[in-house]
Design an enzyme around this catalytic site. Structure first.
Site, PDB file in Angstrom:
ATOM      1  N   ASP A   1      15.215 -38.473  49.203  1.00 17.68           N
ATOM      2  CA  ASP A   1      16.193 -38.988  48.235  1.00 17.68           C
ATOM      3  C   ASP A   1      17.419 -39.495  48.965  1.00 17.68           C
ATOM      4  OD1 ASP A   1      14.538 -37.770  46.403  1.00 17.68           O
ATOM      5  OD2 ASP A   1      15.859 -36.034  46.129  1.00 17.68           O
TER       6      ASP A   1
HETATM    7  N1  URA Z   1      12.480 -32.828  47.379  1.00 18.97           N
HETATM    8  C1  URA Z   1      13.552 -33.389  46.799  1.00 18.97           C
HETATM    9  O1  URA Z   1      13.972 -32.968  45.728  1.00 18.97           O
HETATM   10  N2  URA Z   1      14.169 -34.395  47.448  1.00 18.97           N
HETATM   11  C2  URA Z   1      13.764 -34.883  48.626  1.00 18.97           C
HETATM   12  O2  URA Z   1      14.371 -35.809  49.164  1.00 18.97           O
HETATM   13  C3  URA Z   1      12.636 -34.305  49.217  1.00 18.97           C
HETATM   14  C4  URA Z   1      12.000 -33.276  48.574  1.00 18.97           C
END
Ligand code: URA
Length: 235
Positions: free
Chosen positions: A102
């Protein structure tokens, strides 16, 4: 492959641009001898303006992704490609991220232009564990490790329960979560499912590979030893 095509595929310019670079004498061997477009030379002896050529197709790298960057080529904001040499965005085959982090997650991100390698890494058969360090808005209540390990936790709008995941509590509001699958926003949604909220998230490990001392925003190529470490689960 002809030199013009090889160099153009590495993102140095169109074939026309690269042909012009040959005519201008900017492409040489390691001793500075001007090369011609129909010469047959090994990749590692080629210099452009005196600089070694970028790595050939078939490369895999690790990036220490900072918070605030998107794993995309198109996002109008900061993207992971901004952290790499501009040419890397223009390579053919394309250099793409192996899965995503993310925008607000930092940490270890792999990128490759090798489709077979990408599939090998993400394949459920490889069972590569991913370790996430989470900082939480609320104190842990105590039952999270059991809930995550149960193999029965169902996330909202999903139809199959999550595979068991291991939680290692660091302190009241920090924990490391080890996953073997990668569902959308999985870590944030898992903590939401136990009434918490992830304030900060960092991926520290994939398989046996960790960032080591690679600073945020920097990248490095993976060599055969790194790939062995990745798949072998060795530290
Ligand atoms: N889980 C999440 O919530 N975000 C990420 O970037 C990776 C795994």
């Amino acid at each position: 492959m002809k030199l013009v095509k090889l160099i153009a595929n590495l993102g140095y310019g169109s074939r026309k641009d690269v042909a012009a670079m040959f005519r201008e004498g900017r492409i040489t061997d390691a001793q500075g001898e001007v090369l011609y477009a129909d010469d047959k030379v090994a990749h590692d002896v080629i210099r452009i303006d005196g600089e070694p050529l970028d790595p050939p197709a078939g490369m895999t790298l690790m990036l220490h992704k900072p918070v605030g960057y998107t794993c995309s080529t198109k996002d109008p904001g900061r993207v992971i490609y901004d952290l790499l040499p501009p040419r890397f965005r223009l390579r053919s085959p394309l250099l793409s991220s192996v899965g995503r982090l993310d925008r607000d997650t930092s940490g270890l991100l792999l990128m490759t232009d090798d489709g077979a390698q990408l599939h090998r890494i993400v394949s459920p058969k490889a069972k590569l564990a991913k370790v996430y360090e989470a900082t939480l808005a609320q104190e842990l209540r105590g039952d999270e490790a059991a809930v995550f390990a149960s193999g029965t936790l169902m996330l909202e709008s999903e139809t199959t329960p999550l595979a068991p995941a291991a939680l290692e509590v660091r302190d009241a509001r920090r924990a490391a979560l080890t996953l073997t699958e990668g569902r959308y926003h999985q870590v944030r949604r898992m903590f939401a499912a136990v009434g918490n909220h992830v304030d900060a998230l960092h991926r520290s490990r994939i398989g046996g590979l960790s960032l080591g001392d690679l600073p945020a925003g920097r990248w490095r190529l993976l060599d055969a030893g790194d790939l062995e470490t990745l798949f072998g689960g060795k530290a």
